[in-house]
Design an enzyme around this catalytic site. Structure first.
Site, mmCIF file in Angstrom:
data_model
loop_
_atom_site.group_PDB
_atom_site.id
_atom_site.type_symbol
_atom_site.label_atom_id
_atom_site.label_comp_id
_atom_site.label_asym_id
_atom_site.label_seq_id
_atom_site.Cartn_x
_atom_site.Cartn_y
_atom_site.Cartn_z
ATOM 1 C CG ASN A 165 -1.994 1.043 1.165
ATOM 2 O OD1 ASN A 165 -2.450 1.406 0.078
ATOM 3 N ND2 ASN A 165 -2.398 1.547 2.314
ATOM 4 C CB SER A 542 3.008 -19.787 48.598
ATOM 5 O OG SER A 542 2.552 -19.509 49.900
#
Length: 637
Positions: A165, A542
């Site tokens: 284009n 954790s």
């Protein structure tokens, strides 16, 4: 007046009949940002004379007010409907448009070009027959052009228009065009794309969109519209595949009717055909094909139907109905290709929800076998997948599912991954094949089970999961708790973070990916120990909610107790029993939770211990009270 109305109605009916019998082409426009995708589609709508007078008036006004073409018609405004898009001048979502010519009907998806919105492109490409890859003639083939082309290839699109284009900005140079085509073809060969049609064009000026451009006499190939109107598409390909019906709904309006409703993904079905219910494998015959318009003698891919069977068969939402002579596969471990679509990376060992057809299961990916560099197609080592990255990943589900390899059937071979906490879609994947071990490994029946072991010990098994910052006091409280339980004859085991890293997890570091794998292994060990009938205490930072939720899901309801040892960072750093915070502050430690690695605070822990208000003894008393309330231990303690 009535006669005129009748004529208008006849004209409309005739118009609809003409368009009803045209075949349909689905295509996408893709490429990098500002390559002109929206302008191209706007031009196609304009040239197809599908804009109403009020739309043209609005386009003319908007082009003068907010357009980017110096007052000339800005066709991109026909598609950039979101306010955010108009403000930024980019497309951030997939815009679908329908248009029609004398020869064919079209559905086009205008996909976003910005790298951060690559994930949206998957949606538009999933059902497309053709990809129009836009290239800005000034910039050539960019990384995003390659990424979109690779995704199109992965998804199964085999026909590509290379739309070079903005040739008007390069003086319509044939040399520029040929160089871009050569570069793209060299890349396309690496990803298996061969059916490529290059077209030089200017979407803004209309060159080679619907008519041959006089400004490029060196090109006498097809126009874009000419290609789209004539490219061959097999609209019956899904019907030629084996029959698959993912069950969306078990239809039971009364005791006399029980049917199984869904959209046929592929194949053809008729009353009397023998079918198999997957993954269970039970078989029956089709009695009726029921629709709102009455029973059918045949149903094909794309139709929504309700099937009734000749036998009473247990079928649930998410099961797949297939022909007995050509059933889908069934497995619980797969090799897949995953496109990651979320800002938070995919971490091996972290469980996600996997939606395939009408079924949702828990799926846990391993660390990627490799990720793919879209520029070079090189396979790179990886422990995680970041936003927009593509990798080959082994995936294990918590139950067997029916599937086809994606290359054989898009519908039954594709899936999405969903975050279990936020419910956000985080990845899209394609199943390559089932792993052999999914067929060779089976759960072995044992006669002595968890209930028997717990009864022998005279206790209720439970997993106490301590979480909190380094230095919060997890290990001290956990150790004291186990001492008091042991002194009263309870059967316990304490899994401590540091101790586990000396053996089972000594190969893991402290990156997010390693932290996830660390907790996954510990959770699996803890599950086995709960099955042994023990009271298990774990003391791990954790840091991620997802892994704590994963650990909870591994044991039965009521067997997981999350204990949040809540200590402010300043207090934990002041205590610093191992001297780790001092090392962090000196720059000797990286990826330290609470400093340069996140800690996700529990939102609703079962037990909340604030160590600034309770001593270790007081914390243990509090935990023992909860264990007594839940019937884990007796009041005699």
């Amino acid at each position: 007046m009535g006669h005129v109305s009748e004529l208008i109605a006849e004209d409309i009916e005739q118009y609809l009949k003409v368009h009803e019998h045209k075949n349909l082409l689905r295509f996408i426009t893709c490429g990098s940002v500002d390559d002109g995708k929206s302008t191209l589609i706007g031009r196609l709508l304009y040239e197809s004379k599908l804009l109403f007078e009020d739309q043209m008036e609005a386009l003319e006004i908007d082009s003068k007010k907010v357009g980017t073409q110096g007052g000339e018609l800005d066709f991109a405004l026909l598609l950039d409907g979101l306010a955010a898009e108009r403000e930024q001048g980019i497309t951030i979502d997939v815009a679908y448009r329908f248009f029609s010519t004398e020869r064919r009907k079209f559905i086009v998806a205008d996909t976003p070009g910005h790298e951060q919105y690559t994930r949206n492109m998957i949606t538009g490409a999933s059902t497309a027959d053709v990809a129009v890859v836009m290239i800005d003639a000034r910039r050539g083939v960019l990384t995003q052009s390659k990424r979109h082309s690779f995704l199109a290839s992965l998804i199964g699109i085999r026909k590509v228009v290379l739309a070079v284009n903005k040739m008007d900005l390069m003086d319509y140079s044939e040399k520029v065009f040929r160089t871009i085509v050569d570069d793209y073809r060299a890349f396309a060969r690496q990803i298996g794309l061969e059916d490529i049609t290059p077209i030089p064009m200017s979407a803004l000026r209309g060159d080679n969109i619907t008519t041959q451009s006089e400004r490029m006499p060196w090109y006498r190939g097809t126009t874009l519209m000419g290609y789209l109107e004539t490219v061959e598409v097999d609209e019956t390909r899904q019907q030629k595949l084996p029959f698959r019906l993912p069950v969306q709904w078990v239809n039971r309006p009364n005791l006399d009717f029980r049917g199984f409703t869904g959209t046929i993904a592929s194949g053809v079905i008729r009353p009397g055909d023998r079918i198999r219910v997957l993954p269970a494998g039970r078989e029956s015959h089709v009695a009726r094909i029921v629709t709102l318009d009455g029973d059918l003698q045949q149903a094909v891919a794309g139709q929504s139907v309700t099937l009734t069977l000749t036998d009473e068969v247990d079928i649930s939402r998410g099961d797949v109905l297939a022909t007995s002579e050509n059933p889908a596969g069934v497995a619980d471990q797969f090799q897949t290709t995953i496109v990651w679509m979320h800002e938070q990376p995919m971490l091996g060992g972290r469980p996600y929800l996997m939606k395939i057809g009408g079924k949702t299961v828990t799926a846990t990916p391993s660390a990627p076998k490799h990720k793919i560099n879209v520029n070079t197609m090189e396979h790179l080592a990886a422990k995680e997948l970041a936003l927009n990255e593509i990798g080959v990943v082994n995936l294990a589900t918590d139950q067997s599912i029916a599937f086809d390899a994606y290359q054989d059937n898009r519908d039954t071979g594709s899936f999405i991954l969903i975050d279990r906490l936020s419910n956000a879609t985080v990845g899209a994947g394609m199943i390559e094949f089932a792993l052999r071990r999914s067929q060779n490994i089976h759960m072995q029946h044992v006669d002595v089970n968890k209930k028997a072991r717990a009864e022998q010990m005279g206790q209720k098994p439970v997993l106490l999961w301590f979480t909190g910052l380094s230095g919060a006091g997890k290990s001290a409280i956990a150790n004291l708790l186990e001492t008091r339980l042991y002194a009263r004859g309870r059967h316990t085991y304490l899994l401590d973070g540091d101790n586990v890293r000396h053996g089972l997890n000594r190969d893991l570091g402290f990156t997010d990916a390693d932290r996830v794998e660390n907790i996954r292994r510990v959770a699996e060990v803890a599950k086995l120990m709960v099955d042994a009938g023990l009271i298990i205490i774990t003391a791990f930072i954790s840091p991620f909610r997802a892994e704590r939720q994963m650990a909870r899901s591994l044991v039965a309801e009521g067997e997981f107790i999350e204990v949040f040892i809540d200590t402010p960072l300043a207090v934990a750093e002041e205590r610093d029993p191992k001297g780790l915070y001092k090392k962090v502050r000196r720059g000797e430690l990286k990826n330290f939770t609470g400093i340069d690695s996140p800690y996700e605070v529990p939102t609703n822990p079962d037990i909340h211990i604030e160590t600034t208000k309770l001593t270790a003894e007081g914390a243990v008393d509090r935990i023992l009270d909860v264990l007594i309330e839940r019937g884990v231990i007796g009041k005699d303690l």
